[in-house]
Scaffold this motif. Sequence first.
Motif, PDB file in Angstrom:
ATOM      1  N   LEU A  16       5.610  -2.277 -14.146  1.00 19.77           N
ATOM      2  CA  LEU A  16       4.680  -1.316 -13.971  1.00 19.77           C
ATOM      3  C   LEU A  16       4.915   0.124 -14.532  1.00 19.77           C
ATOM      4  O   LEU A  16       4.301   0.804 -15.178  1.00 19.77           O
ATOM      5  CB  LEU A  16       4.519  -1.271 -12.454  1.00 19.77           C
ATOM      6  N   PRO A  32       0.619   1.108 -11.765  1.00 20.23           N
ATOM      7  CA  PRO A  32       1.584   2.156 -12.201  1.00 20.23           C
ATOM      8  C   PRO A  32       1.138   3.172 -11.439  1.00 20.23           C
ATOM      9  O   PRO A  32      -0.051   3.627 -10.991  1.00 20.23           O
ATOM     10  CB  PRO A  32       1.252   2.095 -13.709  1.00 20.23           C
ATOM     11  N   ASP A  58      -0.518  -3.705 -16.014  1.00 16.04           N
ATOM     12  CA  ASP A  58      -1.391  -2.582 -15.508  1.00 16.04           C
ATOM     13  C   ASP A  58      -1.481  -3.209 -13.832  1.00 16.04           C
ATOM     14  O   ASP A  58      -1.909  -2.264 -12.971  1.00 16.04           O
ATOM     15  CB  ASP A  58      -2.609  -2.877 -15.833  1.00 16.04           C
ATOM     16  N   LYS A  79       4.693   0.279 -18.161  1.00  9.02           N
ATOM     17  CA  LYS A  79       3.245   0.067 -18.603  1.00  9.02           C
ATOM     18  C   LYS A  79       2.955  -1.387 -19.175  1.00  9.02           C
ATOM     19  O   LYS A  79       2.146  -1.535 -19.801  1.00  9.02           O
ATOM     20  CB  LYS A  79       2.481   0.915 -19.309  1.00  9.02           C
ATOM     21  N   GLU A 111       0.523   6.423 -12.431  1.00 10.35           N
ATOM     22  CA  GLU A 111      -0.346   7.055 -13.217  1.00 10.35           C
ATOM     23  C   GLU A 111      -1.863   6.645 -13.113  1.00 10.35           C
ATOM     24  O   GLU A 111      -2.590   7.313 -13.345  1.00 10.35           O
ATOM     25  CB  GLU A 111      -0.196   7.199 -14.749  1.00 10.35           C
ATOM     26  N   TYR A 112      -1.903   5.272 -12.350  1.00 14.71           N
ATOM     27  CA  TYR A 112      -3.169   4.780 -12.206  1.00 14.71           C
ATOM     28  C   TYR A 112      -3.754   5.003 -11.166  1.00 14.71           C
ATOM     29  O   TYR A 112      -4.530   4.131 -10.332  1.00 14.71           O
ATOM     30  CB  TYR A 112      -3.155   3.268 -12.527  1.00 14.71           C
TER      31      TYR A 112
END
Length: 301
Positions: free
Chosen positions: A114, A253, A120, A117, A255-256
């Motif tokens: 994760l 992740p 996802d 990346k 950032e998601y």
Amino acid sequence: MKRLIRNTVTVGTVASLALLLGACGNSTAAGTNGASASASGSTDASLAKLVPDDIRSKGTLAGGASFDTQPMNFYAQGNKPDGVLIDLLNGAAAKLGLSIKWSQIPYSGLVPALQSKRVDIAGAQISKTPENNGVVNLLAFYNASSSLLVPAGKNYASDTDACGTRFGLTTGSTVNKNIADSINKECKDAGKPELQYLYFPSFNAGSDAIKAGRIDSFLNSTPQIQVAVKADKSLGSTLVGKLASRETGVALPKEYTQLTQAFQSAFNAMIADGSYKKILDKWDLGTMAVEKAEINDQIPM
């Protein structure tokens, strides 16, 4: 002795994961089957709008799971990704107008995958902990607990009945290591022999060790143990559902966050329309149902 019921973690610190990966350097991902799974059910246009533009335009997410954890995630006949987590995630993805292409990654490698990346979404049981809170985005949408897999006929009245025994754990599962450490502390406080930890890369490896007499018990998720006991009369279970009761789910992740929120909305829509409960009932896991999906700081520690 008191029974152990506490909230613990499934994935440890980044540093500990790095050590685990180093220790398992010869145990790489078992491969990708190339299957892209889009679940049944039509896209919900209002939910699809919640997906970030770049992901919506791509349409497919890379999913990772160990696929050795029946009934949570495993390969069915024809190398088809299957399991309750796979069904639930595919169903939520479909509501968002997405599909998930699954690949097999050892459990201890999922959080690093994760972070890089490579995937996802991790379709494996990952619970909230101080160590992973903020390292990944956490999405909780079912209740979980752990139990002990033992030889048939074996039973523990309490967790300290395991003191001095050979105790099997899955490599990378910090929730189970924390349970074992708590039991071990009870053993020491009571003046009893400590547990002897032995690590295994998968549930199947731990189950085989029980059958071969190499360990006395193997700690893992309750549904998986129940499936194993039903399939093999030489196996038994004890302290069923008594260890580490918690709300849990999967991870995306760090950032998601927007995509994590979109999945949360999709799961809450599935809870409302009944498709969530229908999937749990298909796997005879209706007792795992929650009233709403939660993310990150909303999840109880």
